[in-house]
Design an enzyme around this catalytic site. Structure first.
Site, mmCIF file in Angstrom:
data_model
loop_
_atom_site.group_PDB
_atom_site.id
_atom_site.type_symbol
_atom_site.label_atom_id
_atom_site.label_comp_id
_atom_site.label_asym_id
_atom_site.label_seq_id
_atom_site.Cartn_x
_atom_site.Cartn_y
_atom_site.Cartn_z
ATOM 1 N N THR A 25 0.807 -1.221 0.000
ATOM 2 C CA THR A 25 0.000 0.000 0.000
ATOM 3 C C THR A 25 0.841 1.273 0.000
ATOM 4 O O THR A 25 0.399 2.298 -0.518
ATOM 5 C CB THR A 25 -0.943 0.012 1.217
ATOM 6 O OG1 THR A 25 -0.169 -0.195 2.416
ATOM 7 C CG2 THR A 25 -1.972 -1.108 1.119
ATOM 8 N N ARG A 26 2.037 1.201 0.545
ATOM 9 C CA ARG A 26 2.884 2.403 0.594
ATOM 10 C C ARG A 26 3.332 2.846 -0.792
ATOM 11 O O ARG A 26 3.770 3.991 -0.969
ATOM 12 C CB ARG A 26 4.099 2.154 1.490
ATOM 13 C CG ARG A 26 3.767 2.096 2.980
ATOM 14 C CD ARG A 26 4.979 1.743 3.808
ATOM 15 N NE ARG A 26 5.421 0.380 3.550
ATOM 16 C CZ ARG A 26 6.444 -0.206 4.170
ATOM 17 N NH1 ARG A 26 7.134 0.479 5.058
ATOM 18 N NH2 ARG A 26 6.773 -1.446 3.895
#
Length: 235
Positions: A25-26
């Site tokens: 997700t980063r």
């Protein structure tokens, strides 16, 4: 798939687990983390190539998938047609130790050594894999870590050694004292295990405060049993 012959041939009883279940997700991307391309290939292709070129058979390599599992599996099969990689699904992302344990049914019971790598590390080299296996077998260790010496180790787990130089464990930066944070030798995350010992020990690892089971916890367990924990330092 490349036809380049293996650079080294470790013991035929070596197996590998490549962790690729995380969502990444980063990265804030619509592309799955391990499928981002580096030098024209998905990141996970480079990791699988390093493992294969080090002499670990593709049929002895398990890929742990989770987020968008079908997409990642399809991409690997497309890039490695007929290679025979096994796939294990980590339905709940409960840490690297849990992910490795999920792969156990995919690993041949006669495997004496298990190498664990990460699908988002495209700079991994076959020589590093081969040297890790060689160091692990030479030391008859339970756990062998690949470490590095960084001018700025910020963000990495630090390698702890006793006055004699024996590795005693890993401390994550968030848990490290100021003196420990000054240590420049860091854990790469890439490691090898005595297979029987790992499968017996992983189920007893207590979850961390966040509920995840970390593979690095095995380092401390191995160290308590004598000098079953070693590290091979790579520049």
């Amino acid at each position: 798939m490349t036809s380049t012959p293996p650079r080294s041939r470790p013991d035929k009883l070596v197996a590998a687990v490549v962790l690729a279940a995380g969502a990444g997700t980063r990265m804030r991307s619509g592309t799955h983390k391990v499928l981002h391309r580096v030098a024209g290939r998905p990141m996970i292709w480079h990791v699988l190539a390093a493992v294969a070129h080090a002499g670990i058979r593709t049929t002895r390599t398990a890929v742990v998938v989770g987020d968008r599992a079908a997409e990642v599996e399809a991409a690997v099969r497309a890039d490695w047609p007929g290679a025979g990689h096994a796939f294990a699904v980590q339905a709940e992302r409960l840490g690297t130790g849990h992910a490795t344990l999920v792969a156990r049914p995919c690993i041949a019971p006669d495997a004496s050594t298990v190498v664990v790598a990460y699908g988002d590390t495209p700079l991994l080299q076959a020589d590093t894999v081969a040297r890790l296996v060689e160091a692990h077998h030479a030391a008859s260790a339970r756990v062998t870590l690949v470490t590095g010496d960084l001018d700025d180790p910020t963000g990495y787990g630090r390698i702890l050694r006793d006055p004699s130089g024996h590795v005693t464990g890993i401390v994550e930066e968030r848990d490290a004292t100021p003196d420990q944070r000054a240590i420049r030798e860091v854990n790469s995350g890439f490691c090898a295990f005595d297979a029987a010992w790992m499968w017996a020990s992983l189920p007893s690892v207590a979850p961390a405060a966040n509920g995840e089971i970390y593979l690095t916890a095995l380092a401390g367990i191995a160290a308590k049993g004598g000098h079953g924990l070693v590290a091979t330092l790579h520049p």
